[in-house]
Design a protein around this motif. Structure first.
Motif, short mmCIF file in Angstrom:
data_model
loop_
_atom_site.label_atom_id
_atom_site.label_comp_id
_atom_site.label_asym_id
_atom_site.label_seq_id
_atom_site.Cartn_x
_atom_site.Cartn_y
_atom_site.Cartn_z
N ASP A 84 0.81 -1.22 0.00
CA ASP A 84 0.00 0.00 0.00
C ASP A 84 0.84 1.27 0.00
N ARG A 96 -1.33 -8.53 -5.52
CA ARG A 96 -2.49 -8.36 -4.65
C ARG A 96 -2.66 -9.63 -3.82
N LEU A 143 -4.65 -12.37 -1.82
CA LEU A 143 -6.01 -12.91 -1.95
C LEU A 143 -6.45 -13.70 -0.74
N ASP A 197 -4.55 -9.90 5.48
CA ASP A 197 -4.08 -8.84 4.58
C ASP A 197 -4.75 -8.87 3.21
N HIS A 198 -5.82 -9.65 3.07
CA HIS A 198 -6.55 -9.77 1.80
C HIS A 198 -6.81 -8.39 1.21
N GLY A 199 -6.50 -8.24 -0.07
CA GLY A 199 -6.78 -6.99 -0.76
C GLY A 199 -5.62 -6.00 -0.77
N ARG A 200 -4.60 -6.23 0.02
CA ARG A 200 -3.46 -5.31 0.02
C ARG A 200 -2.72 -5.44 -1.31
N THR A 201 -2.14 -4.32 -1.76
CA THR A 201 -1.48 -4.27 -3.06
C THR A 201 -0.09 -3.68 -2.91
#
Length: 97
Positions: free
Chosen positions: A43, A60, A62, A66-70
């Motif tokens: 992020d 990303r 999945l 931390d799901h969704g962190r990029t």
């Protein structure tokens, strides 16, 4: 650990995307890849590219908390331990929506 990995840029400017799982790797490679994934700049704005016509990788998460962190990483600073994952982009693709 499941991740969506996208490679963009390069000379042709093509984008490749795939959903990958570290569980598909040899256990020693999987452990190294997961350690490298944990250390990515999640992020944060991407580091500037150090050369023209290089790849940029977007990762990303999945799974897990931390799901969704990029994280966006230029090829020049991609951790070597992630190469087993990035090498799979040539043969795997993400499902089309």
């Amino acid at each position: 650990m499941r991740v969506e990995l996208e490679r963009s840029g390069g000379l042709a400017g093509m984008t490749r995307r795939a959903v990958l799982n570290t569980a598909d790797l040899d256990p020693a490679l999987a452990q190294a890849a997961e350690t490298a994934l944990d250390a990515l700049p999640w992020d944060q704005p991407p580091a500037p590219a150090t050369a023209r016509d290089t790849f940029q990788f977007t990762v990303r998460l999945l799974d897990g908390a931390d799901h969704g962190r990029t994280a966006v990483i230029p090829e020049s600073v991609l951790p070597p331990a992630l190469r087993p994952l990035t090498d799979q982009l040539a043969t795997r693709r993400a499902p089309r929506p």
